[in-house]
Write a protein that holds these residues in place. Sequence first.
Motif, PDB file in Angstrom:
ATOM      1  N   ARG A 137       0.833  -1.210   0.000  1.00  0.00           N
ATOM      2  CA  ARG A 137       0.000   0.000   0.000  1.00  0.00           C
ATOM      3  C   ARG A 137       0.861   1.251   0.000  1.00  0.00           C
ATOM      4  N   GLU A 138       0.401   2.244  -0.767  1.00  0.00           N
ATOM      5  CA  GLU A 138       1.165   3.494  -0.913  1.00  0.00           C
ATOM      6  C   GLU A 138       1.125   4.326   0.365  1.00  0.00           C
ATOM      7  N   GLU A 186       7.266   4.192   4.764  1.00  0.00           N
ATOM      8  CA  GLU A 186       8.142   4.105   3.577  1.00  0.00           C
ATOM      9  C   GLU A 186       9.049   2.879   3.607  1.00  0.00           C
ATOM     10  N   PHE A 231       8.165  -0.022   1.355  1.00  0.00           N
ATOM     11  CA  PHE A 231       8.087  -0.003  -0.109  1.00  0.00           C
ATOM     12  C   PHE A 231       9.047  -1.014  -0.733  1.00  0.00           C
ATOM     13  N   ARG A 237       7.949  -4.675  -1.823  1.00  0.00           N
ATOM     14  CA  ARG A 237       7.103  -4.977  -2.993  1.00  0.00           C
ATOM     15  C   ARG A 237       7.645  -6.224  -3.705  1.00  0.00           C
TER      16      ARG A 237
END
Length: 359
Positions: A58-59, A63, A66, A69
């Motif tokens: 999820r964006e 952070e 990330f 992913r």
Amino acid sequence: MFYHFLVPLHNVFSGFNVFRYITFRCIGAIVTAFFLVAFLGPRFIEFMRQRQLGQVIREDGPESHFSKRGVPTMGGLLILFAIAASTLLWVNLTSHLVWLILGVTLWFGGIGAIDDYRKISKNNSIGLSARGKLLLQTLGVLVGGLLLLGEPRFDTHLSFPFLKNFRPDLDGFYVLFALLVIVGCSNAVNLTDGLDGLAIGPTVVTSGVYLLFSYLAGHAGLAAYLQIPYVPGAGEVTVFCGALAGSSLGFLWFNAFPAQVFMGDVGSLSLGAALGLVAVIIKQEILLVIVGGVFVMEALSVIIQVGYFKASGGKRVFLMAPFHHHFEKKGWQEPKVVVRFWIVSIILGLTALATLKLR
Ligand code: 57M
């Protein structure tokens, strides 16, 4: 299976008698499940990687996530396979209770698998709707609950840690209570599963504690001595708990920071349901609040955060919910948050064991 094939051969070789003992079969289940996950893990991870069946991130999250992913997910399939295979190898297959737990666990795994697969195959992080999931979970527990109530002498009284004489009878409402425990535990483990090793560590601790409690609950003499409810047949649940603990330890091998695989909803929903159902069967439901305290804390943090967010028109109690994100936002490194949650889980597990004597 070993129980059925080998015990009758004790006349040929008296050593086969050892397969009678729950303690021996439980250790066998732990070791088998661990090595199944350890052996199949790298193959599973490679398989998922090659097909690019990885996690969607999820964006709006921290952070630091990330970079996760594409980490292969649905590792719960591996956990479930190891639990089922190891349980079937080591348990007495005439145990209704174990079939019931396996059925409900696999049902919850199925719900999670559909959800995971929809998320990763469409690569847009949309799985089953929350309502759809809840409906399917409720259906699974209702069928399981009714089968359980059909067991001769199933006890609908609650037992409270520290209070040996306080045993209220829920009677017909017991199924609703079981629903709350099992669905609640399933979703709480799901919410907890947001950092490497965070959910599986407390799962090892919780299944370990319930392993011991189910052994005691299934032994008339020990249950009477410790003044806990005696549950005929609960001894075989010990073997299931062994398979659960062993496969969870095996999964931790790969899920430890930096994770090579996530369990997915197929893992978190089914593990939570299994723990909840074991607690219900051995009549130690309230104890789950202590043993599974980390899961409870995580679920409460979401309830408080969402409740306050709505009531206050957008204010927050925590920097982010579930609770583990709060500490990440405060700047703690991921392994630090995880290991500290494990420490809390171990202390809570020990507290639960202490309730055996303090009553
Ligand atoms: C799923 N899933 C992880 C992985 C894992 C109501 C709301 C609070 C719900 C909650 C939510 O959806 N929770 C359940 C949590 C996801 O992991 C996947 O999901 C499986 C478990 N179901 O096996 O497949 C991510 O978690 C990380 N992860 C690891 N290591 C692991 O071993 O790092 C997982 C396993 C993975 C990976 O990044 O992608 C998840 O967190 O999405 N929602 C939330 O948790 C969101 N919170 C939020 O919106 N809070 C709001 C309030 C008002 C509700 C707030 O506080 O302001 C957060 N989720 C994420 N980012 N990803 C928000 C930030």
